[in-house]
Design a protein around this motif. Structure first.
Motif, PDB file in Angstrom:
ATOM      1  N   LYS A 125      -3.278  95.322  15.408  1.00 22.22           N
ATOM      2  CA  LYS A 125      -3.470  94.718  16.734  1.00 22.22           C
ATOM      3  C   LYS A 125      -4.547  95.496  17.495  1.00 22.22           C
ATOM      4  O   LYS A 125      -5.392  94.919  18.176  1.00 22.22           O
ATOM      5  CB  LYS A 125      -2.143  94.754  17.513  1.00 22.22           C
ATOM      6  N   THR A 152      -9.994  86.846  18.019  1.00 21.10           N
ATOM      7  CA  THR A 152      -8.807  85.983  18.069  1.00 21.10           C
ATOM      8  C   THR A 152      -8.982  84.916  19.154  1.00 21.10           C
ATOM      9  O   THR A 152      -8.207  84.857  20.110  1.00 21.10           O
ATOM     10  CB  THR A 152      -7.559  86.837  18.374  1.00 21.10           C
ATOM     11  N   PRO A 155      -5.188  80.309  18.713  1.00 20.46           N
ATOM     12  CA  PRO A 155      -3.901  80.685  18.099  1.00 20.46           C
ATOM     13  C   PRO A 155      -4.005  80.708  16.572  1.00 20.46           C
ATOM     14  O   PRO A 155      -3.386  81.547  15.917  1.00 20.46           O
ATOM     15  CB  PRO A 155      -2.952  79.580  18.557  1.00 20.46           C
ATOM     16  N   TYR A 158      -5.367  83.992  15.466  1.00 26.40           N
ATOM     17  CA  TYR A 158      -4.307  85.015  15.559  1.00 26.40           C
ATOM     18  C   TYR A 158      -3.375  84.930  14.354  1.00 26.40           C
ATOM     19  O   TYR A 158      -3.014  85.940  13.746  1.00 26.40           O
ATOM     20  CB  TYR A 158      -3.473  84.803  16.829  1.00 26.40           C
ATOM     21  N   THR A 238       1.744  89.026  18.387  1.00 26.50           N
ATOM     22  CA  THR A 238       1.645  87.939  19.392  1.00 26.50           C
ATOM     23  C   THR A 238       2.965  87.537  20.055  1.00 26.50           C
ATOM     24  O   THR A 238       2.950  86.743  20.985  1.00 26.50           O
ATOM     25  CB  THR A 238       1.077  86.653  18.758  1.00 26.50           C
ATOM     26  N   ASP A 241       3.415  83.865  20.721  1.00 30.18           N
ATOM     27  CA  ASP A 241       2.603  83.183  21.725  1.00 30.18           C
ATOM     28  C   ASP A 241       1.269  82.771  21.112  1.00 30.18           C
ATOM     29  O   ASP A 241       0.874  83.304  20.079  1.00 30.18           O
ATOM     30  CB  ASP A 241       2.339  84.135  22.901  1.00 30.18           C
ATOM     31  N   PRO A 242       0.489  81.886  21.715  1.00 30.92           N
ATOM     32  CA  PRO A 242       0.828  81.123  22.905  1.00 30.92           C
ATOM     33  C   PRO A 242       1.667  79.886  22.586  1.00 30.92           C
ATOM     34  O   PRO A 242       1.382  79.203  21.610  1.00 30.92           O
ATOM     35  CB  PRO A 242      -0.563  80.710  23.426  1.00 30.92           C
ATOM     36  N   ARG A 245       2.823  78.786  19.125  1.00 29.07           N
ATOM     37  CA  ARG A 245       1.816  78.459  18.111  1.00 29.07           C
ATOM     38  C   ARG A 245       1.819  79.464  16.958  1.00 29.07           C
ATOM     39  O   ARG A 245       1.348  79.150  15.871  1.00 29.07           O
ATOM     40  CB  ARG A 245       0.407  78.407  18.728  1.00 29.07           C
TER      41      ARG A 245
END
Lengths: 296, 407
Positions: A125, A152, A155, A158, A238, A241-242, A245
């Motif tokens: 991350k 990223t 989504p 990510y 994540t 999120d979002p 997703r």
């Protein structure tokens, strides 16, 4: 004499008893408790308000997020298990060759596996972060980019990174499973194949792959279970999120239970996951039993 | 014979009186579960327990400090096992009240201590005219700005949405590597963003009757404004994943020019080793006066079938905790704001910079945590924000949420 015979009959069960008790207490009881919760109405304060039939399942299946989460879980499991099996297999073939520093290389491969998943996910991350990530800093120092790149932006991006981290930490396990299989192959088989004029690919597909298959199968089944139930990577990077997703079933049920106070629905999601895995494991068991039947 | 009988009777009476004497010496156990606010919380409670037990010989106080990550699970597990704590220090209470697990506040707090609380704070724990929990501390939010960046960009701290947009534009023109404005729409605290924009546009979670009004035109306009800021490139690049702490770090590092944050931000950035020339201002608003968002935590008492003696011990606990000097110490321990009038006066007198915050928290709006649907609303508005970030229609999203919550 009779006493001895009775003891001989009973003895195996006595030795098995501690394991059976352990499994009953630590595996069977929790599973039963999850099923009980899935069919109960549980208040937000955690009080069981009684039997609720399929209400929790109905609510879960009706929610728009569930189909998205289920799709993510399938993509996540197939991508991570599939690609890590491919990469792990190739890496095992490389590490099976004699070369200088092979021991060191093997030790290095173990690192991602030996480190905690949360640490791994946290490090990745940090690496891909747009604002203070190591990847942008490195590329800027090398003069390859002038401005920070958003690695990223969607989504999907990510989720792809999360799959990559999953692959990165799973490859060592596959590598060592395959490596153990490779080392048990008799070198004489390759020698006679070479004498018969077989090329590299022929030897790979007709000797290596069939003989490594049993260890690869066990490793794949275990990986499917581990990856399907994996929580730390997605959660650390994540949190799903979002808007779900990047959620998988496990992170989704965690949110349901501990963020939204819907323990009954969380248990229902858990039961659905359990049934999916049970189905996959059953397919494997059936194929193994059939094969054993044929061998006999 | 008579004499022997008398002696025997006396011995029997003495023997019978021994357990009674022992019982009288038995202490009342008081079990508390408290949330861990920061690094100093556990030590503060440990000292409190030592002092309290020394001062109250008939009570055996036991305080278990649990991290915010685990406290809900720990409490729910205890409740399921029939081992609910006597007193709980946490943020929400409505779910426990809905299950009939709590006592009304007036049953376990002495009149004197109850009178110390801000009325507006007590009202946040009122369900159908009964107050079920008492506030232990609060925090309030305001806009922090990097004075050097704003000066270099030639702008004043914005007070309205129009000024905010103009300031963002100017900062972007000055240095496009700086994010003019920080937004957190994460699962952690996305509901705060919803509050900042809707409350400052005449909207909010509920209407004037206290009914859910999530899809009001003011709310749609407010969420649209926030999303437009993101789409215009005025904010941090990833509002769905950048938590408040990420934003605070970026503010400390001079990467974000303006951010809405709690009163503990200066302590946070100082502990992070950052040095920022910052200023504090009201949150920019579009309609009416600027509204600050308040966050409040509570004490509640579980209905464990207490005897009079046990209930008296609970009251003693709260009298001791809210004793003015001790209470000020509690609030300052992690840099929070007081929930009592006397605490507010003491803290304002001791630290001038805190006086403004005491005023802010007194006039803050709070989340409607007394409503049973709050947990669903909180997650719902976060989902709305995150879906809006992905380009979905805000009106439709809020209509769907309103229909789901209010039916």
């Amino acid at each position: 004499m009779k006493k001895k015979k009775v003891w001989r009959t009973v003895q195996p069960y006595v030795w098995l008893l501690p394991s059976i008790l352990l499994m009953a207490v630590f595996i069977l009881l929790p599973i039963m408790e999850v099923f009980r919760s899935a069919f109960s109405e549980i208040s937000k304060a955690g009080i069981n308000k009684g039997f609720a039939g399929f209400d929790n399942f109905r609510k879960v299946l009706k929610s728009s997020a569930f189909s998205l989460v289920l799709k993510n879980t399938v993509v996540w499991t197939v991508a991570v298990v599939g690609l890590s099996t491919l990469f792990g297999f190739i890496l095992a073939l490389v590490l099976n060759n004699e070369f200088r520093g092979r021991k060191v290389a093997r030790a290095i491969v173990v690192f991602p596996w030996a480190t905690s998943l949360i640490i791994q996910a946290g490090v990745w991350k940090f690496i891909i972060d747009t604002d203070y990530g190591a990847l942008n800093t490195l590329l800027q120092k090398l003069g390859l980019i002038t401005k920070a790149v958003n690695w990223t932006p969607t989504p999907g991006a990510y989720f792809a990174w999360e799959c990559w981290v999953g692959i990165f930490v799973t490859v060592p396990f596959v590598t060592f499973c395959v490596l153990s299989g490779l080392q048990s192959i008799d070198a004489a088989l390759y020698e006679s194949a070479t004498v018969d004029g077989a090329g590299y690919w022929q030897k790979l597909f007709n000797i290596t792959v069939p003989l490594v298959k049993p260890s690869l199968t066990v490793c794949t089944v275990l990986n499917i279970i581990y990856v399907f139930n994996s929580f730390p990577i997605v959660w650390t990077i994540t949190k799903g999120d979002p808007a779900n997703r990047t959620d998988t079933l496990v992170t989704y049920l965690y949110k349901l239970a501990f963020y939204n106070g819907k323990s009954g629905q969380a248990a229902a999601v858990s039961v659905i996951g359990f049934l999916i895995l049970l189905f996959c494991a059953s397919l494997y068991m059936i194929s193994v039993l059939r094969k054993e039947g044929k061998d006999e | 014979m008579k004499k022997k009988l008398l002696v025997a009777a006396s011995v029997a009476m003495m023997a019978a009186s021994i357990p009674a004497a022992c019982q009288a010496a038995e202490k009342v156990d008081l079990n508390v579960i408290a949330a861990q606010y920061g690094q100093n919380t556990a030590e503060w409670w440990a000292n409190f327990v030592t002092e309290f037990n020394a001062a109250n010989e008939g009570i055996n106080l036991n305080v278990e400090v649990v991290s915010w990550n685990d406290i809900y699970t720990v409490v729910n597990t205890r409740i399921q096992n029939g081992e609910a704590p006597d007193i709980l220090n946490i943020d929400v209470f409505a779910d426990y009240q809905a299950d009939g697990l709590l006592l009304p506040a007036k049953d376990y707090v002495s009149e004197e201590t109850y009178a110390k609380m801000y009325e507006s704070f007590l009202a946040q724990s009122d369900i159908d005219g009964t107050v079920w929990a008492i506030p232990d501390l609060a925090s309030a939010r305001a806009m922090y700005y990097n004075a050097d960046i704003l000066e270099a960009a030639g702008v004043q701290p914005p007070t309205t949405w129009e000024e905010l947009k103009a300031a963002c534009e100017a900062i972007k023109a000055y240095d496009d590597t700086i994010y003019p404005w920080g937004i957190d729409m994460t699962t952690d605290e996305g509901q705060a963003a919803f509050a900042y924009y809707t409350w400052n546009n005449g909207g909010g979670f509920v209407d004037e009757n206290g009914d859910w009004a999530l899809n009001s035109p003011e709310n749609v306009e407010a969420v649209q404004f926030a999303i437009d800021l993101v789409n215009a490139g005025y904010t941090n690049s990833d509002p769905a994943n950048d938590t408040r702490y990420d934003l605070q770090d970026m503010f400390g590092a001079g990467k974000i020019a303006m951010v809405i944050a709690p009163n503990s931000l200066p302590t946070y950035i100082a502990e992070g080793g950052y040095e920022v020339n910052y200023g504090v201002a009201s949150i920019p608003c579009n309609k009416g006066e600027s509204v600050s968002a308040g966050v409040m935590d509570r004490f509640m008492c579980f209905d464990n079938g207490y005897t009079d003696e046990e209930l008296a011990a609970v009251k003693t606990f709260f009298d001791y905790f809210y004793e003015d000097e001790r209470y000020s110490d509690w609030v300052l321990m992690e840099g929070f704001l007081p929930a009592t009038v006397a605490g507010g006066e003491a803290i304002a007198a001791a630290d001038e910079s805190m006086a403004a915050w005491v005023d802010i928290v007194g006039s803050s709006k709070f989340y409607p945590t007394a409503k049973a649907e709050w947990a669903d609303v909180k997650q719902g508005v976060i989902d709305v924000e995150q879906n809006a970030l992905l380009g979905e229609d805000i009106q439709t999203l809020l209509d769907d949420l309103q229909a789901e919550i209010a039916g």
